[in-house]
Design a protein around this motif. Structure first.
Motif, PDB file in Angstrom:
ATOM      1  N   GLN A 133       0.814  -1.220   0.000  1.00 23.85           N
ATOM      2  CA  GLN A 133       0.000   0.000   0.000  1.00 23.85           C
ATOM      3  C   GLN A 133       0.855   1.282   0.000  1.00 23.85           C
ATOM      4  O   GLN A 133       0.542   2.249  -0.688  1.00 23.85           O
ATOM      5  CB  GLN A 133      -0.899  -0.042   1.249  1.00 23.85           C
TER       6      GLN A 133
ATOM      7  N   ARG B 115       0.821   4.134  -2.953  1.00 13.69           N
ATOM      8  CA  ARG B 115       0.490   5.559  -2.751  1.00 13.69           C
ATOM      9  C   ARG B 115       1.583   6.451  -3.349  1.00 13.69           C
ATOM     10  O   ARG B 115       1.306   7.445  -4.026  1.00 13.69           O
ATOM     11  CB  ARG B 115       0.349   5.836  -1.247  1.00 13.69           C
TER      12      ARG B 115
ATOM     13  N   ILE C 292       1.216   6.616  -7.092  1.00 11.31           N
ATOM     14  CA  ILE C 292       0.090   7.476  -7.496  1.00 11.31           C
ATOM     15  C   ILE C 292       0.500   8.950  -7.384  1.00 11.31           C
ATOM     16  O   ILE C 292       0.273   9.753  -8.294  1.00 11.31           O
ATOM     17  CB  ILE C 292      -1.151   7.178  -6.611  1.00 11.31           C
ATOM     18  N   GLU C 293       1.145   9.303  -6.266  1.00 13.06           N
ATOM     19  CA  GLU C 293       1.576  10.705  -6.077  1.00 13.06           C
ATOM     20  C   GLU C 293       2.586  11.112  -7.154  1.00 13.06           C
ATOM     21  O   GLU C 293       2.546  12.230  -7.659  1.00 13.06           O
ATOM     22  CB  GLU C 293       2.236  10.870  -4.703  1.00 13.06           C
TER      23      GLU C 293
ATOM     24  N   GLU D 134      -7.293   5.927  -7.677  1.00 12.63           N
ATOM     25  CA  GLU D 134      -7.041   6.145  -6.254  1.00 12.63           C
ATOM     26  C   GLU D 134      -6.626   4.821  -5.637  1.00 12.63           C
ATOM     27  O   GLU D 134      -6.793   3.759  -6.258  1.00 12.63           O
ATOM     28  CB  GLU D 134      -8.311   6.665  -5.594  1.00 12.63           C
ATOM     29  N   LEU D 135      -6.104   4.899  -4.410  1.00 11.76           N
ATOM     30  CA  LEU D 135      -5.660   3.664  -3.740  1.00 11.76           C
ATOM     31  C   LEU D 135      -6.757   2.599  -3.730  1.00 11.76           C
ATOM     32  O   LEU D 135      -6.511   1.432  -4.005  1.00 11.76           O
ATOM     33  CB  LEU D 135      -5.275   3.989  -2.293  1.00 11.76           C
TER      34      LEU D 135
ATOM     35  N   TYR E  65      -6.595  -1.135  -2.478  1.00 11.83           N
ATOM     36  CA  TYR E  65      -6.027  -0.906  -1.146  1.00 11.83           C
ATOM     37  C   TYR E  65      -7.013  -0.145  -0.266  1.00 11.83           C
ATOM     38  O   TYR E  65      -7.924   0.512  -0.765  1.00 11.83           O
ATOM     39  CB  TYR E  65      -4.735  -0.073  -1.243  1.00 11.83           C
TER      40      TYR E  65
ATOM     41  N   ASP F 116      -7.659   2.947   2.614  1.00 13.56           N
ATOM     42  CA  ASP F 116      -7.157   4.316   2.775  1.00 13.56           C
ATOM     43  C   ASP F 116      -5.828   4.297   3.520  1.00 13.56           C
ATOM     44  O   ASP F 116      -5.637   3.479   4.419  1.00 13.56           O
ATOM     45  CB  ASP F 116      -8.140   5.141   3.609  1.00 13.56           C
ATOM     46  N   PHE F 117      -4.940   5.209   3.161  1.00 12.89           N
ATOM     47  CA  PHE F 117      -3.635   5.243   3.816  1.00 12.89           C
ATOM     48  C   PHE F 117      -3.678   6.202   5.005  1.00 12.89           C
ATOM     49  O   PHE F 117      -4.121   7.339   4.878  1.00 12.89           O
ATOM     50  CB  PHE F 117      -2.566   5.698   2.808  1.00 12.89           C
TER      51      PHE F 117
ATOM     52  N   ARG G 191      -1.035   7.845   7.619  1.00 10.54           N
ATOM     53  CA  ARG G 191       0.394   7.961   7.881  1.00 10.54           C
ATOM     54  C   ARG G 191       0.696   7.726   9.359  1.00 10.54           C
ATOM     55  O   ARG G 191      -0.020   8.230  10.217  1.00 10.54           O
ATOM     56  CB  ARG G 191       0.874   9.364   7.471  1.00 10.54           C
TER      57      ARG G 191
ATOM     58  N   THR H  41       6.846  12.120   0.160  1.00  5.83           N
ATOM     59  CA  THR H  41       5.757  12.281  -0.806  1.00  5.83           C
ATOM     60  C   THR H  41       6.324  12.026  -2.191  1.00  5.83           C
ATOM     61  O   THR H  41       7.414  12.498  -2.507  1.00  5.83           O
ATOM     62  CB  THR H  41       5.207  13.726  -0.744  1.00  5.83           C
TER      63      THR H  41
END
Ligand SMILES: Cc1cc2nc3c(=O)[nH]c(=O)nc-3n(C[C@H](O)[C@H](O)[C@H](O)COP(=O)(O)OP(=O)(O)OC[C@H]3O[C@@H](n4cnc5c(N)ncnc54)[C@H](O)[C@@H]3O)c2cc1C
Length: 422
Positions: free
Chosen positions: A54, A58, A61-62, A190-191, A196, A198-199, A201, A210
């Protein structure tokens, strides 16, 4: 104007600075079509391991979103699709009457297999897939030996390369791009779309990495500014640039030349040198993968003989993964890996040695777990280091001795690390 259209297929080169394929495509065409494909094979589970965990998903994606924003800022865009590149890219070639496709060549088997499939599919359309090599500090053609003669011992590779090869300057980032007018630029998944949750942190993660070129370059500047003040022969100050390097958000040459500039301003620093040696290790494993290919994925590796294994491997491996070995520092490191996707080089060595020699678990399971979890995973660096730590790597001279308890004390002299990540 020649009316030519070139499709630029981005993969692990998600940047505009020091990106030869973008510059060359712009120079040779009237319009380019920048494309990124989310390939479902990168997000599936194989033999119980997610190909991409995951945290790295992320970061990807970023990084793709950042590339799209950078292209938009100079008059372009990024076309995003989800599916198999070997089906989608020929479809785009037909739809937009593309004349040629550019991409950067990879070295590990899965990635090169996908390139070969795209190449075959394009061949049927009489379209060329042009390969570029842009992931390393040293260009392959600038090495003092052909790939087949690259020394298997790292020290020899380093000595000869530093003595006889040059590091090229970076390519400038383009100031404007002219892109094909696409009817549908697609959306970045999206994740959740990739399967996946939600992430969230972890608040203990002080680094907050990031994805994307701008974030990577900002981080590089901060590393250089803050590390200029640090002096001392024994100071170890890793750059933490590996995740941006793995996805190509920042090029190794950009890091090298930024360090060289900093050395002119502030003088030499031991840790600057350590980062450059790290970049050389990275090159070494990529070139070794090109030379030896799949041997790195085999349990017996270059020795044809795997380290001894315990009978109750699966329960030991489960405890290691879940940070439940009962060894405070090992469990702390595994927690940090599980919650942030990043651990230091000595931490990686420590948990690898513990898995292979203390628990006597098959090292390829550890490598597969790192492949899932690491934010900076790249095949050559991961499998090359794991094979080396397990005594079956290409550089049989570089095994060295590893004193587990001494390394534990180095990593956590006061027990703070273990308590933070317990
Ligand atoms: C078991 C094991 C697995 C590893 N898996 C990976 C991986 O999947 N991806 C990855 O990038 N690195 C991997 N490494 C290498 C290394 O641990 C990380 O590159 C490093 O910790 C990243 O931190 P840094 O960016 O601060 O490194 P720095 O010390 O600042 O080095 C600069 C850069 O050089 C490269 N580098 C440094 N050391 C190595 C090395 N030994 N091998 C290859 N490249 C190196 C990295 O790209 C790094 O960002 C692994 C090491 C071990 C022991």
């Amino acid at each position: 104007m020649n009316g030519k259209k070139i499709l630029v297929w981005f993969r692990n080169d998600l940047r505009l600075h020091d990106n030869e394929i973008v510059l060359e495509a712009l120079a040779k065409s009237e319009e380019i079509l920048p494309v990124y494909v989310f390939d479902p094979r990168h997000y599936e589970t194989v033999n119980g391991f997610q190909k991409t965990g995951q945290i790295r998903a992320r970061f990807i994606i970023e990084s793709v979103a950042a590339l799209k924003a950078s292209l938009e800022a100079i008059g372009g865009n990024l076309l995003v699709r989800s599916g198999y590149p070997e089906e989608l890219i020929p479809g785009l070639v037909r739809e937009y009457e593309i004349n040629e496709v550019y991409h950067h060549r990879e070295v590990a088997a899965e990635e090169t297999r996908i390139s070969a499939r795209v190449e075959d599919a394009l061949w049927k359309l009489k379209i060329n897939l042009k390969h570029f090599i842009g992931h390393t500090l040293y260009n392959k053609e600038d090495l003092p030996f052909p790939i087949k003669d690259i020394p298997d011992a790292f020290n020899q590779f380093k000595k000869k390369t530093e003595r006889d090869a040059v590091i090229k300057p970076c390519f400038e980032a383009p100031e404007r791009v002219s892109v094909v007018q696409a009817s549908d630029w697609g959306t970045i998944p999206e994740l959740q779309t990739l399967g996946y949750q939600d992430f969230v942190r972890d608040e203990r993660d002080a680094f907050n990495m990031t994805g994307g070129e701008a974030a990577g370059l900002t981080y590089l500047r901060k590393f250089i500014d803050s590390s200029a003040a640090v002096q001392g022969k024994n100071k170890v100050l890793p750059s933490r640039m590996s995740a941006w390097l793995a996805l190509g958000c920042v090029s190794p040459r950009k890091i090298y030349w930024s360090i060289k500039q900093a050395e002119q301003r502030f003088g030499a620093r031991n840790h600057f040198n350590q980062v450059i040696i790290g970049l050389l290790w990275r090159d070494y494993f990529r070139f070794m993968f090109k030379k030896h290919g799949n041997t790195y994925f085999k349990k017996g590796g270059f020795k044809n003989e795997a380290p001894p294994e315990a009978r109750n491997q699966s329960s030991l491996f489960k405890k290691w993964k879940q940070a439940q070995t009962g060894h405070g520092v090992i469990d702390a490191i595994m927690n940090e890996l599980n919650f942030t996707g990043f651990i230091s080089h000595s931490a990686r060595q420590l948990v690898a040695v513990y898995l292979v020699y203390e628990l006597k678990v098959d090292w390829t399971l550890g490598a597969s777990y790192f492949e899932e979890k690491l934010i900076d995973y790249c095949p050559a660096s991961n499998w090359g280091n794991w094979a080396g730590m397990s005594g079956v790597g290409s550089d049989q001279k570089n095994k060295g001795s590893f004193d587990l308890e001494k390394e534990v004390k180095n990593i956590d002299p006061e027990g703070l690390y273990a308590s933070t990540w317990s």
